[in-house]
Design an enzyme around this catalytic site. Sequence first.
Site, mmCIF file in Angstrom:
data_model
loop_
_atom_site.group_PDB
_atom_site.id
_atom_site.type_symbol
_atom_site.label_atom_id
_atom_site.label_comp_id
_atom_site.label_asym_id
_atom_site.label_seq_id
_atom_site.Cartn_x
_atom_site.Cartn_y
_atom_site.Cartn_z
ATOM 1 N N LYS A 57 44.318 51.338 45.514
ATOM 2 C CA LYS A 57 43.084 51.541 44.735
ATOM 3 C C LYS A 57 42.257 52.666 45.352
ATOM 4 C CE LYS A 57 43.158 46.739 43.213
ATOM 5 N NZ LYS A 57 42.851 45.351 43.539
ATOM 6 N N GLN A 62 38.745 41.780 46.871
ATOM 7 C CA GLN A 62 40.162 41.472 46.641
ATOM 8 C C GLN A 62 40.413 39.963 46.736
ATOM 9 O OE1 GLN A 62 42.404 43.776 45.680
ATOM 10 N NE2 GLN A 62 44.064 42.298 45.570
ATOM 11 N N ASP A 84 35.816 44.160 38.051
ATOM 12 C CA ASP A 84 36.917 43.203 37.884
ATOM 13 C C ASP A 84 36.741 42.362 36.621
ATOM 14 O OD1 ASP A 84 39.082 43.039 39.658
ATOM 15 O OD2 ASP A 84 37.851 42.152 41.248
HETATM 16 N N1 GUN Z 1 44.215 40.130 43.281
HETATM 17 C C1 GUN Z 1 45.238 40.305 42.406
HETATM 18 N N2 GUN Z 1 44.811 40.941 41.304
HETATM 19 C C2 GUN Z 1 43.489 41.185 41.488
HETATM 20 C C3 GUN Z 1 42.503 41.808 40.691
HETATM 21 O O1 GUN Z 1 42.735 42.278 39.571
HETATM 22 N N3 GUN Z 1 41.242 41.851 41.242
HETATM 23 C C4 GUN Z 1 40.959 41.326 42.456
HETATM 24 N N4 GUN Z 1 39.694 41.405 42.894
HETATM 25 N N5 GUN Z 1 41.859 40.719 43.206
HETATM 26 C C5 GUN Z 1 43.117 40.665 42.730
#
Ligand code: GUN
Length: 309
Positions: free
Chosen positions: A70, A114, A137
Amino acid sequence: MKICGCARAPLKTLSVVKEFKLIDGRVVAEKVYAELRGEIARLQSLGTTPGLAVVLVGDDPASRAYVRAKDKMCRELGLHSVKLELPNDTTQSDLLARVDELNRDPAIHGILVQSPPPPQIDEGAIVRALDPAKDVDGFHPLNIAKLALGDASGFVPCTPLGCLRLLQESGVTTSGAHVVVLGRSMIVGKPLALLLMQKGVDATVTVVHSRTRNLAEITRSADVVIAAIGQAGFVRREHVRDGAVVIDVGINRVDDTTSPRGYRLVGDVAFEEVAPNTSAITPVPGGVGPMTIAMLMANTVKAAGAPAN
Ligand code: GUN
């Protein structure tokens, strides 16, 4: 879209050769980035560089890899990127304090914590502490409510958005289609169901999960199967009718001594077995994964361009 012609194994006495379309998430993600670059340049000309903060608590290797990806993509697009790596023993109040700082930081338009965090963290409370206008998110209750209400000012979770975009870019008609979603997680299954049944998308959605009776019977009635159940190779040939479209959200690490890393990534779909029966299918890796990051970038740019900012 990459078209991949693949020979189908002879089925009983039939010896047909079928072709399916390989839905290439990297190609679609590049299209998204090309669109975003224009909007990023426009925002920068107005004095705003979209900024994303990604917070990782602990040292889970898979989460670490996602966070790195990311951050790298932010930099490639010229976004302001803050990667906050906190120790495994971070307390709830420490994390809340960090979130509060990021909420108040004008250079940060999007915040992502995350998932999953270590067990001492109450994830729901962290999500509720996020400024909903920075919740790229789409997990904050206000954004989930906006999705349910069809209010486009909110943020939709990135993986569901990526799945929808893949279907649209592949020319799959969602209106009136029966889409079966496997999995009911807050990250994928639930928001994806809401997104697909929205006006304009107009799918007929069924959500199945680990407790569903006659699961294969239901998935076999689907025009589109979306697998987000978190089990390697769960979806087999008997789950998918001839000519259906299959989107595989799963990213599972399985041991592989022949790989230098000692593992390989596989989806929730037994690809080799299922693909020849489909009309189109996403691979793992290279399907939904790249789209999740592309949609995170899109949400961050949207957050930076929103009227409140
Ligand atoms: N862990 C796995 N997929 C995601 C996501 O889309 N966002 C976040 N914050 N954590 C994740």
